[in-house]
Write a protein that holds these residues in place. Structure first.
Motif, PDB file in Angstrom:
ATOM      1  N   GLY A 162       0.844  -1.198   0.000  1.00 27.05           N
ATOM      2  CA  GLY A 162       0.000   0.000   0.000  1.00 27.05           C
ATOM      3  C   GLY A 162       0.872   1.239   0.000  1.00 27.05           C
ATOM      4  O   GLY A 162       1.710   1.415   0.885  1.00 27.05           O
ATOM      5  N   ASN A 163       0.702   2.062  -1.018  1.00 29.13           N
ATOM      6  CA  ASN A 163       1.429   3.326  -1.110  1.00 29.13           C
ATOM      7  C   ASN A 163       0.471   4.419  -0.634  1.00 29.13           C
ATOM      8  O   ASN A 163      -0.439   4.811  -1.356  1.00 29.13           O
ATOM      9  CB  ASN A 163       1.846   3.545  -2.574  1.00 29.13           C
ATOM     10  CG  ASN A 163       2.490   4.899  -2.810  1.00 29.13           C
ATOM     11  OD1 ASN A 163       2.753   5.649  -1.859  1.00 29.13           O
ATOM     12  ND2 ASN A 163       2.735   5.216  -4.065  1.00 29.13           N
ATOM     13  N   VAL A 201       2.824  -5.065   2.864  1.00 30.26           N
ATOM     14  CA  VAL A 201       3.662  -3.902   3.169  1.00 30.26           C
ATOM     15  C   VAL A 201       2.802  -2.645   3.135  1.00 30.26           C
ATOM     16  O   VAL A 201       1.929  -2.518   2.263  1.00 30.26           O
ATOM     17  CB  VAL A 201       4.786  -3.732   2.107  1.00 30.26           C
ATOM     18  CG1 VAL A 201       5.695  -2.570   2.460  1.00 30.26           C
ATOM     19  CG2 VAL A 201       5.586  -5.005   1.931  1.00 30.26           C
ATOM     20  N   VAL A 202       3.050  -1.726   4.070  1.00 29.46           N
ATOM     21  CA  VAL A 202       2.432  -0.402   3.953  1.00 29.46           C
ATOM     22  C   VAL A 202       3.528   0.659   3.910  1.00 29.46           C
ATOM     23  O   VAL A 202       4.560   0.530   4.563  1.00 29.46           O
ATOM     24  CB  VAL A 202       1.438  -0.096   5.106  1.00 29.46           C
ATOM     25  CG1 VAL A 202       0.253  -1.043   5.042  1.00 29.46           C
ATOM     26  CG2 VAL A 202       2.114  -0.142   6.466  1.00 29.46           C
ATOM     27  N   VAL A 238      -0.619  -0.588  -4.496  1.00 34.23           N
ATOM     28  CA  VAL A 238      -1.962  -0.031  -4.393  1.00 34.23           C
ATOM     29  C   VAL A 238      -1.908   1.370  -3.800  1.00 34.23           C
ATOM     30  O   VAL A 238      -1.321   1.565  -2.740  1.00 34.23           O
ATOM     31  CB  VAL A 238      -2.838  -0.928  -3.480  1.00 34.23           C
ATOM     32  CG1 VAL A 238      -4.271  -0.420  -3.457  1.00 34.23           C
ATOM     33  CG2 VAL A 238      -2.771  -2.378  -3.906  1.00 34.23           C
ATOM     34  N   GLY A 239      -2.492   2.341  -4.486  1.00 33.31           N
ATOM     35  CA  GLY A 239      -2.541   3.705  -3.968  1.00 33.31           C
ATOM     36  C   GLY A 239      -3.845   3.954  -3.234  1.00 33.31           C
ATOM     37  O   GLY A 239      -4.010   3.596  -2.066  1.00 33.31           O
ATOM     38  N   GLY A 240      -4.805   4.548  -3.917  1.00 37.36           N
ATOM     39  CA  GLY A 240      -6.071   4.963  -3.305  1.00 37.36           C
ATOM     40  C   GLY A 240      -6.737   3.904  -2.438  1.00 37.36           C
ATOM     41  O   GLY A 240      -7.150   4.190  -1.298  1.00 37.36           O
ATOM     42  N   ALA A 241      -6.814   2.680  -2.941  1.00 38.28           N
ATOM     43  CA  ALA A 241      -7.514   1.625  -2.197  1.00 38.28           C
ATOM     44  C   ALA A 241      -6.759   1.177  -0.953  1.00 38.28           C
ATOM     45  O   ALA A 241      -7.335   0.522  -0.079  1.00 38.28           O
ATOM     46  CB  ALA A 241      -7.793   0.436  -3.122  1.00 38.28           C
ATOM     47  N   SER A 242      -5.480   1.534  -0.851  1.00 40.94           N
ATOM     48  CA  SER A 242      -4.727   1.115   0.336  1.00 40.94           C
ATOM     49  C   SER A 242      -5.097   1.951   1.559  1.00 40.94           C
ATOM     50  O   SER A 242      -4.737   1.612   2.685  1.00 40.94           O
ATOM     51  CB  SER A 242      -3.211   1.209   0.079  1.00 40.94           C
ATOM     52  OG  SER A 242      -2.772   2.552   0.016  1.00 40.94           O
ATOM     53  N   LEU A 243      -5.815   3.041   1.331  1.00 42.42           N
ATOM     54  CA  LEU A 243      -6.258   3.887   2.447  1.00 42.42           C
ATOM     55  C   LEU A 243      -7.599   3.425   3.001  1.00 42.42           C
ATOM     56  O   LEU A 243      -8.077   3.960   3.997  1.00 42.42           O
ATOM     57  CB  LEU A 243      -6.379   5.347   1.974  1.00 42.42           C
ATOM     58  CG  LEU A 243      -5.078   5.969   1.454  1.00 42.42           C
ATOM     59  CD1 LEU A 243      -5.361   7.292   0.756  1.00 42.42           C
ATOM     60  CD2 LEU A 243      -4.087   6.178   2.595  1.00 42.42           C
TER      61      LEU A 243
END
Ligand code: PGA
Length: 253
Positions: free
Chosen positions: A8-9, A39-40, A233-238
């Motif tokens: 997650g980015n 990973v985050v 993953v960008g947006g969905a990792s939040l």
């Protein structure tokens, strides 16, 4: 067998307190998917606090960038050793850094080398813009980014390298690449330069992620492809539910 990796980015989102809250939410939700490396990547300022929440857990912590010098007069930058104090991973060459913050292929290569030298696992991003895609330049661009970014590394060092294929036009747009299309780029344009540089065994053992509008709803399509080994993953990792669904999809790959 390449172990799936879901990273997650978090980009420039979440204060430290908010990042800690997100880490607390994610920890029980994703910690049990043993088949998946998780990973985050919070902002630099949130990394120590998030690493504290996730210590002794199976969820790794990564930085979103790193500088290549070890120390000194580099205002605003963070060294590999400073990252290593809290992180196991680092994202290098994200398209937002390339487009907005001047990261060249040469800088990406220096950062990759410096991060590997300190013992970090590198997630190196490559990918073409919309204009490059539409003018048929995907192969040329990705090939250049792979060759320049990995220049001078050894086959041994490639054990700690993960590639993320992120077509720029798919990032944050809600317009993901097709799973087949992403797989074809990885198979035809990303593994071959690794084969030329490091041999067939390395090109088949390095994990290649797809990134660009991955969600809980579309992740399993990507993971069903033979050459896609996970997601950046960008947006969905939040969103804890979405990120959990992505990790779950990777575990049933
Ligand atoms: P996105 O970002 O999932 O929001 O498209 C992906 C990335 O930039 O790594």
């Amino acid at each position: 067998m390449r172990k799936p990796l879901v990273a997650g980015n978090w980009k420039m989102n979440k204060t430290s307190a908010q990042a800690v809250a997100l880490a607390h939410e994610l920890l029980p939700a994703i910690k049990n998917f043993d088949q998946v490396e998780k990973v985050v990547c919070p902002t630099f300022l949130s990394i120590p606090a998030v690493a504290n929440v996730l210590k002794d857990s199976p969820i790794g912590v990564g930085a979103q960038d790193v500088y290549f010098e070890a120390s000194g007069a580099h205002t605003g930058e963070v060294s590999p050793e400073m990252v290593k104090e809290f992180c196991q991973y680092v994202i290098i060459g994200h398209s937002e850094r390339r487009a907005r913050f001047g990261d060249t292929d040469e800088m990406v290569n220096k950062k990759v080398k410096a991060a590997l030298a300190i013992g970090l696992t590198v997630i190196m991003c490559v990918g073409e813009t919309l204009a490059e895609n539409e003018s048929g330049k995907t192969k040329e661009v990705v090939d250049r980014q792979m060759n320049e970014g990995l220049r001078g590394l050894s086959a041994e060092q490639m054990k700690n390298v993960v590639i993320a294929y992120e077509p720029v036009w798919a990032i944050g747009t809600g317009r993901a690449a097709s799973a087949e299309g992403a797989n074809a780029v990885i198979k035809d344009f990303i593994r071959p330069p690794m084969k030329a540089m490091f041999g067939d065994a390395v090109s088949q053992s390095v994990r290649v992620l797809y990134g660009g509008s991955v969600t809980g709803a579309n992740a399993s399509e990507f993971f069903a492809q033979p050459d896609i080994d996970g997601a950046l993953v960008g947006g969905a990792s939040l969103k804890p539910l979405d990120f959990t669904a992505i990790v779950q999809a990777a575990s049933s790959r």
